[in-house]
Design a protein around this motif. Structure first.
Motif, short mmCIF file in Angstrom:
data_model
loop_
_atom_site.label_atom_id
_atom_site.label_comp_id
_atom_site.label_asym_id
_atom_site.label_seq_id
_atom_site.Cartn_x
_atom_site.Cartn_y
_atom_site.Cartn_z
N LYS A 1 -0.42 8.90 6.79
CA LYS A 1 -0.42 10.15 7.15
C LYS A 1 -1.28 10.09 8.71
N SER B 1 -0.62 4.29 -0.50
CA SER B 1 -0.07 6.24 -0.05
C SER B 1 -1.04 6.78 1.23
N ASN B 2 -1.49 6.08 1.52
CA ASN B 2 -1.69 6.62 3.01
C ASN B 2 -1.14 6.30 3.99
N SER C 1 -3.90 11.05 9.80
CA SER C 1 -5.12 10.13 9.77
C SER C 1 -5.50 8.77 9.68
N GLN C 2 -4.01 8.36 9.30
CA GLN C 2 -3.83 6.64 9.57
C GLN C 2 -3.14 6.38 11.01
N LYS D 1 4.95 6.55 1.96
CA LYS D 1 5.13 5.72 1.24
C LYS D 1 6.15 6.65 0.64
N THR E 1 6.04 2.66 9.70
CA THR E 1 5.48 1.32 8.50
C THR E 1 5.55 0.29 9.28
N THR F 1 3.67 14.33 3.93
CA THR F 1 2.92 13.21 2.76
C THR F 1 2.37 12.25 2.86
N GLY F 2 3.25 11.18 4.47
CA GLY F 2 2.20 9.81 4.65
C GLY F 2 4.17 8.97 3.94
#
Length: 473
Positions: A458, A454-455, A460-461, A329, A381, A326-327
């Motif tokens: 994930k 929100s991303n 891709s991030q 966050k 993060t 979900t990422g």
């Protein structure tokens, strides 16, 4: 200098976890063996309490400094320096017969932790990517949370059946094993940007300010909140913070680069980490209240919170897996909400004994589930959005937020409880102390909702925020 294709291994993870627990499991066990140490060494309780607090104090004071040095000198090198300091500090505790070596050993253990924590987080960012980095950081968190959770049980058992000095013999063994296990990890440091000048002026202001804040929050009640000493400490704290920020802003090689906080995800992770560690004040209020107000023994109150430890450890990997789906966050938000609910229901002190006992037990479990779910997404993060040339420093600031948050939370909660208990019932005092921790959790939740995109986290991030290691051969 050249880049390397080295990728982190399980052997590296185990070595780093062994290094981390030299502080969280072994050095922290000192808080649970006070009678045995006092009887053996014949030192006063006041001296022993100072020796106990010095480790966390020196860790908190120098962790940012060590993180910055790790970026400059090499993250593996600082990890080794930390492990060597741990061995020397533990050895002094093993051979001590009085207060002098005890205090020196505890100081060295604090400096050891300051070196190991940011440097090992930075190494994990350098040599793991994406889901593998998240997995590695989960095990780092298990070493930290698990070590701190088990230190009372492990320390008590070792002291009872083998003697308290064996705690530090085991610490030496684990530090040496850590050195062996990470010996094949290449050195990593930030790209050189010219001659390095250490920020001694910033360090001096930083230490004086943190010492003033530390004394203020831990001794304010004893000194009297309106006493001259307390007011002076408050002034020094405020002036020191302002002076430090202004001084650092003018330096090209600052102790703390405040530009790191231009990253909203990093800022949110650090602020929420500070605030959720402050929620630890719940532990002292709830445990004190059930003993004073409900007649529980120390052992019974400890058993009430056992679900907290189990839940934290069980949920750390779950938080990692949720982040990958979900990422970061959502598990950070969900974890904070569960922590908020768990702490909040412990404030229902008007409930009868059996019902309140059940509520507190469930509350501790929810507290643990929430923090466990939050831990890895928050750490990932912080390191993902830290500047590539400041990973060690950024990790140091993030971990310093943990230490300071815990210190603030415990001191503020205990002060509110004891102050209100002086003119009202312990039930009201406990509710007030716990509501304070609910406020900390609410502020943490707001910081995550407002600042974390929100991303974040994930798949891709995560690849966008991995750095290229600079390696020395």
């Amino acid at each position: 200098m050249e880049t390397t294709t080295y990728k982190g291994t399980n052997k590296m993870i185990i070595g780093i976890v062994f290094g981390v627990i030299t502080f969280w499991l072994f050095a922290q066990a000192m808080v649970n063996i006070v009678p045995a140490v006092q009887e053996d060494l014949g030192v006063s309780l006041g001296t022993l309490n100072i020796a106990i607090s010095l480790t966390s104090l020196f860790s908190g004071l120098f962790i940012v400094v060590a993180g910055g040095l790790a970026d400059r000198m090499g993250r593996k090198k600082l990890t080794y320096i930390g492990l060597i300091l741990s061995v020397i500090g533990s050895l002094l505790l093993v051979i001590t017969t009085g207060a002098t070596l005890l205090i020196i050993g505890r100081v060295l253990q604090g400096l050891s932790a300051a070196c190991i924590m940011p440097a090992t987080i930075a190494l994990m960012k350098e040599y793991f990517e994406g889901a593998e980095r998240q997995r590695a950081l989960s095990y780092w968190s298990i070493g930290s949370w698990g070590g701190s959770g088990f230190c009372s049980f492990a320390g008590g058992a070792i002291a009872t059946y083998m003697g308290w000095k064996w705690i530090f013999i085991f610490s030496i063994i684990f530090a040496l094993l850590a050195m062996v296990l990470i010996k094949d990890v290449p050195e990593s440091k930030a790209p050189s940007t010219g001659k390095f000048k250490f920020d001694f002026g910033g360090l001096a202001i930083f230490i004086i300010t943190l010492l003033a804040i530390n004394i203020l929050i831990t001794q304010g009640a004893n000194l009297g909140w309106t006493s001259a000493a307390t007011i002076i400490l408050g002034v020094v704290s405020i002036v020191g913070i302002v002076a430090f920020v202004k001084y650092e802003a003018k330096r090209t090689t600052a102790l703390i680069d405040f530009k790191m906080f231009e990253s909203k995800p990093y800022t949110a992770a650090t602020i929420s980490n500070f605030l959720l560690n402050a929620v630890a004040g719940t532990l002292i209020v709830a445990n004190t209240y059930v003993q004073v107000g409900r007649g529980y023994s120390a052992f019974q109150s400890g058993m009430l919170s056992i679900g907290y430890l189990v839940a934290v450890l069980a949920m750390i990997r779950v938080g990692e897996k949720l982040m990958q789906r979900t990422g970061a966050k959502k598990p950070m938000v969900w974890g904070t909400i569960l922590t908020l609910i768990g702490v909040g229901i412990m404030g229902l002190t008007f409930l009868p004994d059996l019902m309140y006992t059940i509520v507190v037990f469930v509350g501790f479990i929810l507290f643990g589930i929430g923090l466990g779910m939050y831990a890895t997404p928050s750490t990932d993060t912080a390191v993902s959005y830290a500047p590539d040339d400041k990973v060690g420093e950024a990790s140091g600031v993030y971990k310093m937020a943990s230490s300071l948050g815990n210190a603030f939370g415990v001191a503020i909660s205990a002060t509110i409880y004891s102050t209100i208990a002086g003119f009202s019932s312990v039930e009201v005092a406990a509710s007030a102390g716990i509501i304070t921790n609910v406020i900390f959790a609410v502020l943490a939740l707001i910081s995550i909702i407002v600042l974390v995109p929100s991303n974040v986290g994930k798949p891709s991030q995560t690849s966008r925020h991995t750095s290229k290691p600079v390696v020395e051969h």
